[in-house]
Enzyme design. Structure first.
Site, PDB file in Angstrom:
ATOM      1  N   GLY B  47      -4.302 -17.045  12.124  1.00 22.16           N
ATOM      2  CA  GLY B  47      -4.936 -18.362  12.239  1.00 22.16           C
ATOM      3  C   GLY B  47      -4.170 -19.451  11.508  1.00 22.16           C
ATOM      4  CB  CYS B 131     -13.181 -17.140  10.353  1.00 27.49           C
ATOM      5  SG  CYS B 131     -12.734 -16.180   8.905  1.00 27.49           S
TER       6      CYS B 131
HETATM    7  C1  FMN Z   1      -7.122  -8.785   7.447  1.00 25.93           C
HETATM    8  C2  FMN Z   1      -7.684  -9.428   8.683  1.00 25.93           C
HETATM    9  C3  FMN Z   1      -7.407 -10.771   8.952  1.00 25.93           C
HETATM   10  C4  FMN Z   1      -7.916 -11.390  10.085  1.00 25.93           C
HETATM   11  N1  FMN Z   1      -7.599 -12.708  10.331  1.00 25.93           N
HETATM   12  C5  FMN Z   1      -8.036 -13.305  11.473  1.00 25.93           C
HETATM   13  C6  FMN Z   1      -7.632 -14.637  11.811  1.00 25.93           C
HETATM   14  O1  FMN Z   1      -6.850 -15.280  11.097  1.00 25.93           O
HETATM   15  N2  FMN Z   1      -8.115 -15.191  12.951  1.00 25.93           N
HETATM   16  C7  FMN Z   1      -8.959 -14.488  13.782  1.00 25.93           C
HETATM   17  O2  FMN Z   1      -9.354 -15.043  14.814  1.00 25.93           O
HETATM   18  N3  FMN Z   1      -9.329 -13.226  13.514  1.00 25.93           N
HETATM   19  C8  FMN Z   1      -8.892 -12.611  12.371  1.00 25.93           C
HETATM   20  N4  FMN Z   1      -9.262 -11.297  12.107  1.00 25.93           N
HETATM   21  C9  FMN Z   1     -10.119 -10.565  13.062  1.00 25.93           C
HETATM   22  C10 FMN Z   1      -9.283  -9.702  14.009  1.00 25.93           C
HETATM   23  O3  FMN Z   1      -8.413 -10.502  14.790  1.00 25.93           O
HETATM   24  C11 FMN Z   1     -10.180  -8.868  14.951  1.00 25.93           C
HETATM   25  O4  FMN Z   1     -10.980  -9.741  15.715  1.00 25.93           O
HETATM   26  C12 FMN Z   1     -11.094  -7.895  14.211  1.00 25.93           C
HETATM   27  O5  FMN Z   1     -10.464  -7.386  13.074  1.00 25.93           O
HETATM   28  C13 FMN Z   1     -11.552  -6.727  15.099  1.00 25.93           C
HETATM   29  O6  FMN Z   1     -10.469  -5.916  15.496  1.00 25.93           O
HETATM   30  P1  FMN Z   1     -10.069  -4.518  14.753  1.00 25.93           P
HETATM   31  O7  FMN Z   1     -11.337  -3.761  14.570  1.00 25.93           O
HETATM   32  O8  FMN Z   1      -9.104  -3.852  15.671  1.00 25.93           O
HETATM   33  O9  FMN Z   1      -9.462  -4.910  13.447  1.00 25.93           O
HETATM   34  C14 FMN Z   1      -8.749 -10.649  10.976  1.00 25.93           C
HETATM   35  C15 FMN Z   1      -9.012  -9.301  10.710  1.00 25.93           C
HETATM   36  C16 FMN Z   1      -8.485  -8.680   9.590  1.00 25.93           C
HETATM   37  C17 FMN Z   1      -8.782  -7.224   9.357  1.00 25.93           C
END
Ligand code: FMN
Ligand code: FAD
Ligand code: FES
Lengths: 264, 303
Positions: B47, B131
């Site tokens: 982001g 977020c």
């Molecule tokens: C450390 C971390 C940072 C993240 N930063 C963002 C971000 O900057 N913008 C966003 O839209 N989602 C962010 N997310 C959410 C992820 O893009 C994703 O939607 C969410 O983790 C679910 O996927 P997963 O279970 O495969 O991790 C973040 C997730 C994690 C774990």
């Protein structure tokens, strides 16, 4: 960085709850003192890798050694490993100690609080390899007490002058490493330290007061270990290179920082 | 080897349906030694806001059963450094670039969207209105259907690239949010962002994360995510990008069968820096094994 399954070649107990595990890994050929590896747990419900400092490396045999305290699932799994078992290893990660900055120093002080000792053991051996002899190096090692085990003490004694402290007074100076420094260390022109945050704050205060450059190794919870997740930051005096705020990534810009750079 | 893995989202062709989930892969730089970025369907960047954001105090992360919580607080260098450094780095790779945009207020989102309008390297924008770790703004756009529709339409007026609205799962009716984004003109929808969660260190009698709450991700949330992808993809006509706990080709196929046109891998990148290449291979293997000639045949095939 290497991302591979590394094979355990030796695992032994050093003290109650403290183990030494040796891995065969390509990381051995490219790592330096102060760097760490991210170690998988082998579990599919404990998904994050655990950061553990490298406490020694042999590029010839292709082995690295980890010395750690068992605190939870991952370190306990590691401690139960047998020769031939394998773990996911990612590393070497982080910047490492600036060994070269010690080359012209006459009174190098290593300060290790408890399980902060392992990376400093690797460091002291690298300093020796650079031609710095033992009477230019003092290692202050802080332990809980004799009955909990004085892990790595003998190995440090082979390399440097050693000053001990213990919480219970059973060995060395009764008190903290700072008490031991106060009583036993008269001169220092370079400090390297690793240990609990409270100790590192005290080392920072001491170094600033005496005007001695000090390099300290920090810890923080880590998810990626490669600088991507921004989970492991420490507040810094200056603007950082990654996010241009005042947050350095401990896994990437650290774990070793010049003490005055970090707001601990 | 003859499986066609390509998919199309809002007129943009992806060589395969696999990308990283924003925030788990930086801008690809840190992971490029483990994952050939040219092999990915897209790189989705962390982001980015109009000015640098410091993020939250530490600890920012905690491990949880089959997953993790995070409260990074969207630390980022701001759009200027992002364009000069991160987009420049991505210039050399043959993959789509999706820029994830965050903000507190509407104007902040619009500033970033406008700054990216003339950037040819950017194929799509993903708007993070969800977020859970940022106190003001952000989350409100993601939890109020009226505000979501409004900000989507404002962004659409300024955006040069197709717009993906990224939904928060922290709502009662996810389908309603999907319809609101579509009504505002979204070209695609991605979901799910993290689920609001809490962990307490009982020995310290304190929160595991300094922010008290954090976003839960990883395999622990996968069944919730699959259900939400199903609900949204059946409520809207625009394509959906699914994510939440994907670890393998099979997991990715599950999301696609639920209705996702593409998928993103998030925290599993931390577990295995080469995870996405294995997911792509796993999708291909599944297709070969089950006689699927083109992966887009399975999109929404269940239900
Ligand atoms: C450390 C971390 C940072 C993240 N930063 C963002 C971000 O900057 N913008 C966003 O839209 N989602 C962010 N997310 C959410 C992820 O893009 C994703 O939607 C969410 O983790 C679910 O996927 P997963 O279970 O495969 O991790 C973040 C997730 C994690 C774990
Ligand atoms: C750069 C660095 C080097 C380290 N070197 C050593 C070393 O050489 N020897 C040693 O004994 N310990 C070292 N640690 C601490 C070590 O990482 C933790 O003890 C270990 O992660 C605990 O894992 P666990 O699964 O046993 O515990 P759990 O409580 O099951 O771990 C749960 C989660 O919290 C994290 N975690 C728990 N304690 C710490 C901690 N102190 N620091 C960072 N993350 C933590 C784990 O990585 C995991 O993600 C180091 C930490 C860092 C950051
Ligand atoms: S652990 Fe991910 S940035 Fe340091």
């Amino acid at each position: 960085m290497i991302n591979e399954k590394a094979v355990v070649t030796e695992n032994k107990k050093l003290a109650e709850g403290v183990f030494s595990t040796v891995f065969r890994t390509e990381a051995a050929g490219i790592c330096k003192a102060g760097q760490f590896v991210m170690v998988g747990t082998g579990s599919d419900s404990r998904l994050l890798k655990r950061p553990i400092s490298i406490s020694g490396a042999d590029p010839v045999s292709g082995e690295i050694r980890l010395v750690y305290r068992t605190v939870g699932y991952g370190t306990t799994e590691l401690s139960l490993s047998k020769e031939g078992d394998s773990f996911d290893i990612l590393g070497p990660a982080g910047n490492g100690f600036p060994v070269e900055k010690a080359a012209d120093r006459q009174h190098i002080l290593l300060v290790a609080g408890g399980i902060g000792a392992p990376p400093l053991l690797y460091l002291v051996r690298e300093l020796k390899k650079q031609g710095i002899d033992r009477d230019r190096i003092t290692a202050v090692l802080g332990y809980r007490g004799e009955k909990y085990g004085l892990f790595l003490k003998d190995e440090f004694e082979n390399e440097a002058n050693v000053v001990l402290s213990s919480d219970d007074g059973s060995v060395g100076v009764h008190g903290t490493v700072m008490d031991a420094i106060g009583e036993k260390v008269t001169e220092a022109d370079m400090i390297f330290a690793c240990g609990p945050l409270g100790m590192l704050k005290a080392v920072k205060g001491y170094a600033l007061e005496k005007g001695i450059p000090a390099y300290i190794s920090l810890e923080e919870k880590m998810a990626c270990g490669v600088g991507a997740c921004l989970g492991c930051i420490v507040k810094t005096a200056g603007v950082d290179s990654h996010s241009h705020v005042n947050n350095a990534r401990i896994c990437t810009e650290g774990p070793v920082f010049e003490a005055s750079e970090v707001m601990i | 080897m003859s499986v066609d893995l390509s998919v199309n989202i809002a007129g943009v062709t992806f060589k395969n349906p696999v990308m990283d989930a924003s925030g788990t892969f930086g801008s690809g730089m840190e992971y490029s030694e483990f994952t050939d970025l040219n092999k990915l369907g897209a790189v989705v960047t962390k982001g980015v806001s109009d000015v640098p954001w410091e993020g939250n105090p530490t600890p920012r992360i905690a491990e949880t059963p089959s997953g993790m919580m995070n409260a990074i607080g969207l630390q980022n260098p701001g759009i200027d450094v992002f364009i000069e450094r991160d987009l420049k780095f991505l210039e050399d790779f043959d993959t789509n670039v999706i820029v994830n945009v965050c903000g507190h207020r509407e104007e902040e989102y619009l500033t970033v969207v406008e700054r990216l309008a003339d950037r040819k390297r950017v194929q799509m924008l993903e708007i993070n209105v969800s977020c859970p770790n940022v106190k003001t703004g952000g989350i409100a756009f993601g939890t109020d259907a009226g505000m979501l529709e409004h900000i989507t339409s404002e962004i659409k007026k300024k955006a040069a690239q197709p717009v993906i609205m990224k939904l928060s799962p922290n709502v009662t009716d996810i389908a309603e949010m999907g319809r609101a984004a579509e009504a505002g003109g979204a070209d695609a929808i991605s979901l799910i962002n993290t689920l609001m969660a809490m962990k307490i260190d009982i020995y310290k009698r304190d929160f595991a994360i300094a922010n008290k709450t954090g976003g839960l991700s990883g395999p622990a949330i996968r069944p919730v995510a699959v259900r939400m992808v199903y609900d949204v993809s059946h409520a809207v006509k625009v394509p959906v990008i699914g994510m939440g706990g994907i670890t393998s080709g099979e997991d990715a196929i599950e999301f696609m069968m639920a209705g996702a046109s593409a998928v993103a891998v998030g925290m599993y990148n931390f577990h295995d820096p080469g995870a996405m290449l294995k997911v792509i291979k796993g999708i291909e293997d599944f297709c070969e094994k089950t006689g699927v000639k083109a992966v887009n045949e399975i999109i929404g095939c269940v239900g």
